[in-house]
Write an enzyme that holds these catalytic residues in place. Structure first.
Site, PDB file in Angstrom:
ATOM      1  N   HIS A 141       0.828  -1.211   0.000  1.00 60.03           N
ATOM      2  CA  HIS A 141       0.000   0.000   0.000  1.00 60.03           C
ATOM      3  C   HIS A 141       0.863   1.261   0.000  1.00 60.03           C
ATOM      4  CE1 HIS A 141      -3.351  -2.664   1.076  1.00 60.03           C
ATOM      5  NE2 HIS A 141      -4.142  -1.669   0.729  1.00 60.03           N
ATOM      6  N   LYS A 145      -1.018   4.975   4.692  1.00 60.16           N
ATOM      7  CA  LYS A 145      -1.992   4.067   5.311  1.00 60.16           C
ATOM      8  C   LYS A 145      -1.685   3.881   6.799  1.00 60.16           C
ATOM      9  CE  LYS A 145      -4.244  -0.413   4.675  1.00 60.16           C
ATOM     10  NZ  LYS A 145      -5.542   0.193   4.982  1.00 60.16           N
TER      11      LYS A 145
HETATM   12  N1  LIG Z   1     -13.003  -0.851   1.675  1.00 59.57           N
HETATM   13  C1  LIG Z   1     -12.296  -0.293   0.694  1.00 59.57           C
HETATM   14  O1  LIG Z   1     -12.468  -0.598  -0.496  1.00 59.57           O
HETATM   15  C2  LIG Z   1     -11.283   0.753   1.042  1.00 59.57           C
HETATM   16  C3  LIG Z   1     -11.068   1.071   2.343  1.00 59.57           C
HETATM   17  N2  LIG Z   1     -10.191   2.057   2.684  1.00 59.57           N
HETATM   18  C4  LIG Z   1     -10.135   2.380   4.112  1.00 59.57           C
HETATM   19  O2  LIG Z   1     -10.860   3.589   4.308  1.00 59.57           O
HETATM   20  C5  LIG Z   1     -10.289   4.322   5.391  1.00 59.57           C
HETATM   21  C6  LIG Z   1      -9.966   5.730   4.926  1.00 59.57           C
HETATM   22  O3  LIG Z   1      -8.941   5.680   3.956  1.00 59.57           O
HETATM   23  P1  LIG Z   1      -8.444   7.028   3.260  1.00 59.57           P
HETATM   24  O4  LIG Z   1      -9.569   7.741   2.609  1.00 59.57           O
HETATM   25  O5  LIG Z   1      -7.257   6.644   2.448  1.00 59.57           O
HETATM   26  O6  LIG Z   1      -7.960   7.859   4.551  1.00 59.57           O
HETATM   27  P2  LIG Z   1      -7.870   9.451   4.733  1.00 59.57           P
HETATM   28  O7  LIG Z   1      -7.024   9.652   5.939  1.00 59.57           O
HETATM   29  O8  LIG Z   1      -7.470  10.093   3.440  1.00 59.57           O
HETATM   30  O9  LIG Z   1      -9.378   9.888   5.031  1.00 59.57           O
HETATM   31  C7  LIG Z   1     -10.031   9.715   6.243  1.00 59.57           C
HETATM   32  C8  LIG Z   1     -10.799  10.991   6.519  1.00 59.57           C
HETATM   33  O10 LIG Z   1     -11.621  10.796   7.663  1.00 59.57           O
HETATM   34  C9  LIG Z   1     -11.463  11.936   8.488  1.00 59.57           C
HETATM   35  N3  LIG Z   1     -11.835  11.657   9.850  1.00 59.57           N
HETATM   36  C10 LIG Z   1     -11.067  11.300  10.907  1.00 59.57           C
HETATM   37  N4  LIG Z   1     -11.812  11.168  12.015  1.00 59.57           N
HETATM   38  C11 LIG Z   1     -13.081  11.475  11.668  1.00 59.57           C
HETATM   39  C12 LIG Z   1     -14.297  11.511  12.365  1.00 59.57           C
HETATM   40  N5  LIG Z   1     -14.373  11.244  13.691  1.00 59.57           N
HETATM   41  N6  LIG Z   1     -15.421  11.862  11.699  1.00 59.57           N
HETATM   42  C13 LIG Z   1     -15.382  12.150  10.409  1.00 59.57           C
HETATM   43  N7  LIG Z   1     -14.235  12.130   9.666  1.00 59.57           N
HETATM   44  C14 LIG Z   1     -13.106  11.777  10.296  1.00 59.57           C
HETATM   45  C15 LIG Z   1     -10.010  12.312   8.314  1.00 59.57           C
HETATM   46  O11 LIG Z   1      -9.750  13.619   8.792  1.00 59.57           O
HETATM   47  P3  LIG Z   1      -8.243  13.942   9.344  1.00 59.57           P
HETATM   48  O12 LIG Z   1      -7.323  13.707   8.197  1.00 59.57           O
HETATM   49  O13 LIG Z   1      -8.358  15.383   9.754  1.00 59.57           O
HETATM   50  O14 LIG Z   1      -8.019  13.000  10.482  1.00 59.57           O
HETATM   51  C16 LIG Z   1      -9.880  12.187   6.800  1.00 59.57           C
HETATM   52  O15 LIG Z   1     -10.353  13.330   6.133  1.00 59.57           O
HETATM   53  C17 LIG Z   1      -9.094   3.498   5.865  1.00 59.57           C
HETATM   54  O16 LIG Z   1      -9.485   2.680   6.943  1.00 59.57           O
HETATM   55  C18 LIG Z   1      -8.760   2.638   4.648  1.00 59.57           C
HETATM   56  O17 LIG Z   1      -8.105   1.466   4.995  1.00 59.57           O
HETATM   57  C19 LIG Z   1      -9.490   2.740   1.755  1.00 59.57           C
HETATM   58  C20 LIG Z   1      -9.642   2.439   0.431  1.00 59.57           C
HETATM   59  C21 LIG Z   1     -10.547   1.430  -0.044  1.00 59.57           C
HETATM   60  O1  LIG Z   2      -5.998   2.275   3.065  1.00 59.65           O
HETATM   61  C1  LIG Z   2      -6.176   1.940   1.866  1.00 59.65           C
HETATM   62  O2  LIG Z   2      -5.741   2.582   0.915  1.00 59.65           O
HETATM   63  C2  LIG Z   2      -6.957   0.718   1.608  1.00 59.65           C
HETATM   64  N1  LIG Z   2      -7.543   0.132   2.616  1.00 59.65           N
HETATM   65  C3  LIG Z   2      -8.345  -1.026   2.551  1.00 59.65           C
HETATM   66  C4  LIG Z   2      -7.712  -2.139   3.350  1.00 59.65           C
HETATM   67  O3  LIG Z   2      -7.190  -1.887   4.444  1.00 59.65           O
HETATM   68  O4  LIG Z   2      -7.763  -3.292   2.905  1.00 59.65           O
HETATM   69  C5  LIG Z   2      -8.728  -1.413   1.141  1.00 59.65           C
HETATM   70  C6  LIG Z   2      -7.658  -1.173   0.129  1.00 59.65           C
HETATM   71  O5  LIG Z   2      -6.662  -2.094   0.334  1.00 59.65           O
HETATM   72  C7  LIG Z   2      -7.117   0.252   0.224  1.00 59.65           C
END
Ligand SMILES: NC(=O)C1=CN([C@@H]2O[C@H](COP(=O)(O)OP(=O)(O)OC[C@H]3O[C@@H](n4cnc5c(N)ncnc54)[C@H](OP(=O)(O)O)[C@@H]3O)[C@@H](O)[C@H]2O)C=CC1
Ligand SMILES: O=C(O)C1=N[C@H](C(=O)O)C[C@H](O)C1
Length: 255
Positions: A141, A145
């Protein structure tokens, strides 16, 4: 038969809306004709914006440390939830199931990965598991992350481990007796998972199987976060028809 009878666009709230995934979700929902973003919430915003805007479905891509509070709010307020945030273990899932007992019509999907290829990888790995002596998972990744191993890798390893146990397989061959900490990865069930964090990558996974005289490698690469969007939109449309807790987008697909 869908539980949703309205022809109006689905009212979607996005939590984590300013994050990498949340921002992509907002763009994808706005571009779809049958749904609209009615509320966006990020860190320090009030969750009540979701209920004030009468959101029907919430999409959560936030952080493992906050996602349970967000989900609790959705369940309490009768809002369906599509959750991509990682960090769900068996305890968390059973807690969510418990909450949902009081709301039998409500749907919650917790999907470790919304990319179709990743969903298929997990299924292929589960199918292959019983035929191979050895298997290890490597996830790769982007370095921003927060969690390791990835939710996808943990889920994949759990599925493989359960399939190996169901097939009555013996322990994997491994002569390691001296090990630098971490050199053999972390164990999920009986499956070792290795996590790489490399600048330039998005989300990638390899599952390597082996037995006498052959190996099988199942690999998936998300090269752009757009790869997750068809799955997220499908989930937003389908969550009404799947009351209770569903784990994995495969539960909404005919796999
Ligand atoms: N299931 C899937 O297909 C995928 C899952 N993911 C997962 O999604 C999650 C997010 O990933 P990603 O978008 O890259 O992460 P980011 O850090 O880019 O985004 C997370 C966002 O959530 C905000 N946040 C933090 N705490 C809160 C809260 N209490 N309420 C509302 N918003 C909040 C953060 O703000 P701040 O930065 O200010 O803390 C940030 O803007 C991870 O767990 C990742 O593993 C990611 C990609 C695909
Ligand atoms: O944090 C990410 O970027 C992603 N998170 C998810 C995970 O933890 O599996 C899904 C994907 O791999 C991207």
């Amino acid at each position: 038969m869908t539980q949703r009878s309205s022809d109006e666009p689905i009212r979607v709230g996005v939590i984590g809306a300013r994050g990498r995934m949340g921002a992509e979700v907002c763009r994808a929902v706005e571009a779809a004709q049958d749904m609209e973003v009615v509320a966006t919430v990020d860190a320090d915003d009030r969750l009540s914006a979701l209920s004030d805007a009468a959101a029907e479905v919430v999409v959560d891509f936030t952080h493992p440390g906050v996602v349970m509070d967000n989900l609790r709010f959705c369940v309490d307020h009768g809002i369906h939830a599509v959750v991509g945030t990682s960090g769900f273990d068996a305890d968390r899932l059973s807690t969510v199931s418990e909450w949902l007992r009081a709301k039998p019509d409500l749907g919650v999907l917790v999907a470790p990965n919304f990319a179709l290829g990743a969903v298929l990888t997990m299924r292929f790995a589960e199918l292959a598991a019983r035929y191979y002596e050895s298997v290890e998972v490597i996830e790769l990744h982007h370095p921003r992350k927060a969690d390791a191993p990835s939710g996808t890798a943990a889920h994949t390893a759990r599925l493989i481990s359960q399939a190996r146990e169901a097939a009555g397989l013996a322990a994997m061959p491994d002569a390691t007796t001296q090990e630098a900490p971490g050199a053999r990865g972390t164990l999920v069930g009986d499956v070792r998972v290795h996590s790489l964090r490399i600048a330039g990558l998005i989300a990638h996974q390899e599952v390597v199987f082996g037995t006498e005289g052959e190996t099988l490698t199942v690999r998936h690469d998300s090269l752009d976060r757009k790869s997750f969007m068809p799955g997220v939109l499908l989930a937003v449309r389908s969550v009404f028809d799947h009351p209770g807790l569903s784990v994995g987008l495969d539960k909404y697909l005919d796999l």
